[in-house]
Design a protein around this motif. Sequence first.
Motif, PDB file in Angstrom:
ATOM      1  N   MET A 153       7.043   5.357  70.276  1.00 33.69           N
ATOM      2  CA  MET A 153       7.500   5.018  68.928  1.00 33.69           C
ATOM      3  C   MET A 153       8.432   6.086  68.379  1.00 33.69           C
ATOM      4  SD  MET A 153       7.482   2.865  66.574  1.00 33.69           S
ATOM      5  CE  MET A 153       7.657   2.640  64.856  1.00 33.69           C
ATOM      6  N   LYS A 154       8.132   7.367  68.675  1.00 30.33           N
ATOM      7  CA  LYS A 154       8.972   8.440  68.160  1.00 30.33           C
ATOM      8  C   LYS A 154      10.383   8.366  68.743  1.00 30.33           C
ATOM      9  CE  LYS A 154       8.919  13.243  66.979  1.00 30.33           C
ATOM     10  NZ  LYS A 154       8.138  14.430  66.794  1.00 30.33           N
TER      11      LYS A 154
ATOM     12  N   THR B 249      13.788   7.815  66.642  1.00 33.79           N
ATOM     13  CA  THR B 249      14.911   8.752  66.792  1.00 33.79           C
ATOM     14  C   THR B 249      16.198   8.004  67.135  1.00 33.79           C
ATOM     15  OG1 THR B 249      13.421  10.514  67.478  1.00 33.79           O
ATOM     16  CG2 THR B 249      15.741  10.768  68.064  1.00 33.79           C
ATOM     17  N   LEU B 250      16.113   7.053  68.039  1.00 31.57           N
ATOM     18  CA  LEU B 250      17.301   6.271  68.414  1.00 31.57           C
ATOM     19  C   LEU B 250      17.796   5.416  67.247  1.00 31.57           C
ATOM     20  CD1 LEU B 250      16.296   5.199  72.036  1.00 31.57           C
ATOM     21  CD2 LEU B 250      17.997   6.935  71.365  1.00 31.57           C
ATOM     22  N   VAL B 251      16.870   4.820  66.522  1.00 27.12           N
ATOM     23  CA  VAL B 251      17.254   4.034  65.345  1.00 27.12           C
ATOM     24  C   VAL B 251      17.935   4.936  64.327  1.00 27.12           C
ATOM     25  CG1 VAL B 251      16.350   2.752  63.348  1.00 27.12           C
ATOM     26  CG2 VAL B 251      15.574   2.188  65.659  1.00 27.12           C
ATOM     27  N   ASP B 252      17.344   6.107  64.074  1.00 26.06           N
ATOM     28  CA  ASP B 252      17.935   7.029  63.105  1.00 26.06           C
ATOM     29  C   ASP B 252      19.320   7.505  63.542  1.00 26.06           C
ATOM     30  OD1 ASP B 252      15.745   6.743  61.489  1.00 26.06           O
ATOM     31  OD2 ASP B 252      15.012   8.799  61.744  1.00 26.06           O
ATOM     32  N   ALA B 253      19.506   7.713  64.830  1.00 24.14           N
ATOM     33  CA  ALA B 253      20.827   8.118  65.318  1.00 24.14           C
ATOM     34  C   ALA B 253      21.854   7.014  65.056  1.00 24.14           C
ATOM     35  CB  ALA B 253      20.768   8.452  66.811  1.00 24.14           C
ATOM     36  N   GLY B 254      21.461   5.791  65.333  1.00 23.23           N
ATOM     37  CA  GLY B 254      22.367   4.670  65.059  1.00 23.23           C
ATOM     38  C   GLY B 254      22.628   4.499  63.571  1.00 23.23           C
ATOM     39  N   LEU B 255      21.583   4.627  62.776  1.00 23.77           N
ATOM     40  CA  LEU B 255      21.762   4.504  61.326  1.00 23.77           C
ATOM     41  C   LEU B 255      22.591   5.652  60.767  1.00 23.77           C
ATOM     42  CD1 LEU B 255      18.199   3.274  60.265  1.00 23.77           C
ATOM     43  CD2 LEU B 255      20.323   1.927  60.388  1.00 23.77           C
ATOM     44  N   SER B 256      22.488   6.829  61.371  1.00 27.60           N
ATOM     45  CA  SER B 256      23.324   7.955  60.934  1.00 27.60           C
ATOM     46  C   SER B 256      24.799   7.652  61.168  1.00 27.60           C
ATOM     47  CB  SER B 256      22.938   9.236  61.682  1.00 27.60           C
ATOM     48  OG  SER B 256      21.666   9.679  61.277  1.00 27.60           O
ATOM     49  N   ALA B 257      25.102   7.063  62.309  1.00 26.17           N
ATOM     50  CA  ALA B 257      26.495   6.704  62.601  1.00 26.17           C
ATOM     51  C   ALA B 257      27.007   5.659  61.603  1.00 26.17           C
ATOM     52  CB  ALA B 257      26.623   6.199  64.035  1.00 26.17           C
ATOM     53  N   VAL B 258      26.208   4.624  61.407  1.00 24.77           N
ATOM     54  CA  VAL B 258      26.609   3.564  60.472  1.00 24.77           C
ATOM     55  C   VAL B 258      26.642   4.102  59.045  1.00 24.77           C
ATOM     56  CG1 VAL B 258      25.959   1.313  59.513  1.00 24.77           C
ATOM     57  CG2 VAL B 258      25.753   1.729  61.971  1.00 24.77           C
ATOM     58  N   GLY B 259      25.610   4.846  58.662  1.00 25.28           N
ATOM     59  CA  GLY B 259      25.536   5.379  57.302  1.00 25.28           C
ATOM     60  C   GLY B 259      26.658   6.360  57.006  1.00 25.28           C
ATOM     61  N   GLY B 260      26.951   7.244  57.952  1.00 27.89           N
ATOM     62  CA  GLY B 260      28.046   8.200  57.749  1.00 27.89           C
ATOM     63  C   GLY B 260      29.381   7.495  57.585  1.00 27.89           C
ATOM     64  N   TYR B 261      29.612   6.500  58.430  1.00 27.31           N
ATOM     65  CA  TYR B 261      30.860   5.742  58.361  1.00 27.31           C
ATOM     66  C   TYR B 261      30.962   4.963  57.052  1.00 27.31           C
ATOM     67  CZ  TYR B 261      34.489   2.335  59.376  1.00 27.31           C
ATOM     68  OH  TYR B 261      35.619   1.556  59.295  1.00 27.31           O
ATOM     69  N   LEU B 262      29.920   4.186  56.751  1.00 29.58           N
ATOM     70  CA  LEU B 262      29.962   3.371  55.532  1.00 29.58           C
ATOM     71  C   LEU B 262      29.903   4.225  54.265  1.00 29.58           C
ATOM     72  CD1 LEU B 262      27.757   0.296  56.528  1.00 29.58           C
ATOM     73  CD2 LEU B 262      30.257   0.481  56.448  1.00 29.58           C
TER      74      LEU B 262
ATOM     75  N   ALA C 209      25.110   5.554  49.492  1.00 27.46           N
ATOM     76  CA  ALA C 209      25.439   4.573  50.535  1.00 27.46           C
ATOM     77  C   ALA C 209      24.651   4.861  51.814  1.00 27.46           C
ATOM     78  CB  ALA C 209      26.944   4.582  50.808  1.00 27.46           C
ATOM     79  N   VAL C 210      24.543   6.133  52.173  1.00 17.05           N
ATOM     80  CA  VAL C 210      23.729   6.508  53.339  1.00 17.05           C
ATOM     81  C   VAL C 210      22.281   6.071  53.113  1.00 17.05           C
ATOM     82  CG1 VAL C 210      22.773   8.479  54.617  1.00 17.05           C
ATOM     83  CG2 VAL C 210      25.225   8.394  54.094  1.00 17.05           C
ATOM     84  N   ALA C 211      21.770   6.305  51.915  1.00 18.21           N
ATOM     85  CA  ALA C 211      20.399   5.898  51.592  1.00 18.21           C
ATOM     86  C   ALA C 211      20.227   4.393  51.772  1.00 18.21           C
ATOM     87  CB  ALA C 211      20.054   6.313  50.160  1.00 18.21           C
ATOM     88  N   ALA C 212      21.169   3.628  51.288  1.00 20.05           N
ATOM     89  CA  ALA C 212      21.080   2.165  51.401  1.00 20.05           C
ATOM     90  C   ALA C 212      21.066   1.734  52.864  1.00 20.05           C
ATOM     91  CB  ALA C 212      22.237   1.507  50.649  1.00 20.05           C
ATOM     92  N   VAL C 213      21.929   2.324  53.663  1.00 20.50           N
ATOM     93  CA  VAL C 213      21.974   1.973  55.089  1.00 20.50           C
ATOM     94  C   VAL C 213      20.636   2.280  55.756  1.00 20.50           C
ATOM     95  CG1 VAL C 213      23.005   2.600  57.317  1.00 20.50           C
ATOM     96  CG2 VAL C 213      24.478   2.168  55.336  1.00 20.50           C
ATOM     97  N   PHE C 214      20.096   3.461  55.503  1.00 19.62           N
ATOM     98  CA  PHE C 214      18.821   3.815  56.128  1.00 19.62           C
ATOM     99  C   PHE C 214      17.686   2.930  55.655  1.00 19.62           C
ATOM    100  CE2 PHE C 214      20.713   7.671  57.778  1.00 19.62           C
ATOM    101  CZ  PHE C 214      19.986   7.864  58.952  1.00 19.62           C
TER     102      PHE C 214
ATOM    103  N   VAL D  44      13.845  -1.176  57.189  1.00 21.17           N
ATOM    104  CA  VAL D  44      13.135  -2.430  56.946  1.00 21.17           C
ATOM    105  C   VAL D  44      13.391  -3.395  58.107  1.00 21.17           C
ATOM    106  CG1 VAL D  44      13.071  -4.503  55.492  1.00 21.17           C
ATOM    107  CG2 VAL D  44      13.034  -2.230  54.438  1.00 21.17           C
ATOM    108  N   LEU D  45      14.634  -3.498  58.499  1.00 27.16           N
ATOM    109  CA  LEU D  45      14.986  -4.440  59.574  1.00 27.16           C
ATOM    110  C   LEU D  45      14.377  -4.054  60.916  1.00 27.16           C
ATOM    111  CD1 LEU D  45      18.733  -5.124  58.692  1.00 27.16           C
ATOM    112  CD2 LEU D  45      16.761  -6.615  58.274  1.00 27.16           C
ATOM    113  N   THR D  46      14.252  -2.753  61.173  1.00 24.14           N
ATOM    114  CA  THR D  46      13.724  -2.293  62.469  1.00 24.14           C
ATOM    115  C   THR D  46      12.266  -1.875  62.399  1.00 24.14           C
ATOM    116  OG1 THR D  46      14.484  -0.026  62.054  1.00 24.14           O
ATOM    117  CG2 THR D  46      15.992  -1.510  63.235  1.00 24.14           C
ATOM    118  N   ARG D  47      11.704  -1.852  61.199  1.00 27.68           N
ATOM    119  CA  ARG D  47      10.311  -1.435  60.989  1.00 27.68           C
ATOM    120  C   ARG D  47      10.036  -0.048  61.567  1.00 27.68           C
ATOM    121  NH1 ARG D  47       9.044  -7.207  62.705  1.00 27.68           N
ATOM    122  NH2 ARG D  47       9.032  -8.292  60.718  1.00 27.68           N
ATOM    123  N   THR D  48      10.922   0.917  61.245  1.00 27.09           N
ATOM    124  CA  THR D  48      10.794   2.260  61.824  1.00 27.09           C
ATOM    125  C   THR D  48      10.687   3.377  60.808  1.00 27.09           C
ATOM    126  OG1 THR D  48      13.193   2.407  61.999  1.00 27.09           O
ATOM    127  CG2 THR D  48      11.991   1.674  63.962  1.00 27.09           C
ATOM    128  N   ARG D  49      10.504   3.118  59.539  1.00 27.69           N
ATOM    129  CA  ARG D  49      10.523   4.163  58.517  1.00 27.69           C
ATOM    130  C   ARG D  49       9.503   5.259  58.790  1.00 27.69           C
ATOM    131  NH1 ARG D  49       8.797   7.063  54.838  1.00 27.69           N
ATOM    132  NH2 ARG D  49       9.860   7.675  52.976  1.00 27.69           N
TER     133      ARG D  49
END
Length: 168
Positions: free
Chosen positions: A1-2, A6-19, A152-157, A162-167
């Motif tokens: 799970m960890k 971590t992989l989800v957060d890495a992807g969300l960081s890329a999307v969040g940073g960009y958006l 915006a980063v907060a919204a993306v994360f 929620v969508l990935t159930r990884t908080r």
Amino acid sequence: MKLTRTLVDAGLSAVGGYLGTKAMEPVSMKLYDLEPAAARAREDAVRPGPPYRIAAQKLSTLAGLELSEKQLDRLSLVLHYGLAVQWAPLYPLLRRRTSIGPVAAGLVTGAAMSVVADELMTPAFGFSAPNLDYPLVTHARGVAAHLVFGLAVAAVFEIGWVLTRTRR
């Protein structure tokens, strides 16, 4: 799970940073348009150029590279968005290691980026004029734009979790 988290957060960081960057740019430009003409003129007079373009030129020279204008433009964008993508992981760190909520964590993320990147690193590395050369409204605009980045980063994360159930 960890590992998944971590992989989800890495992807969300890329999307969040960009958006986040995409969200802050029009805010910054609108605030610039609303500034008094004297403040805009003072800023334009002291600003040596776009900070990421200056960074691209300095870094490529340090590396011994002779880049074309088009290559420098691309490197500028990589540096611009790259910093945002690297900054976005502060948000999940704040959310998971502290008790602050999403809005506060987003605002802290944006404010920290404003202070560290814009107010400290950029002038220290010579990517901009010294801070005191700019009118106060320039700094205020930067803070406001970076707060939008953080939200915006907060919204993306939050949506991504929620969508990935990884908080947690």
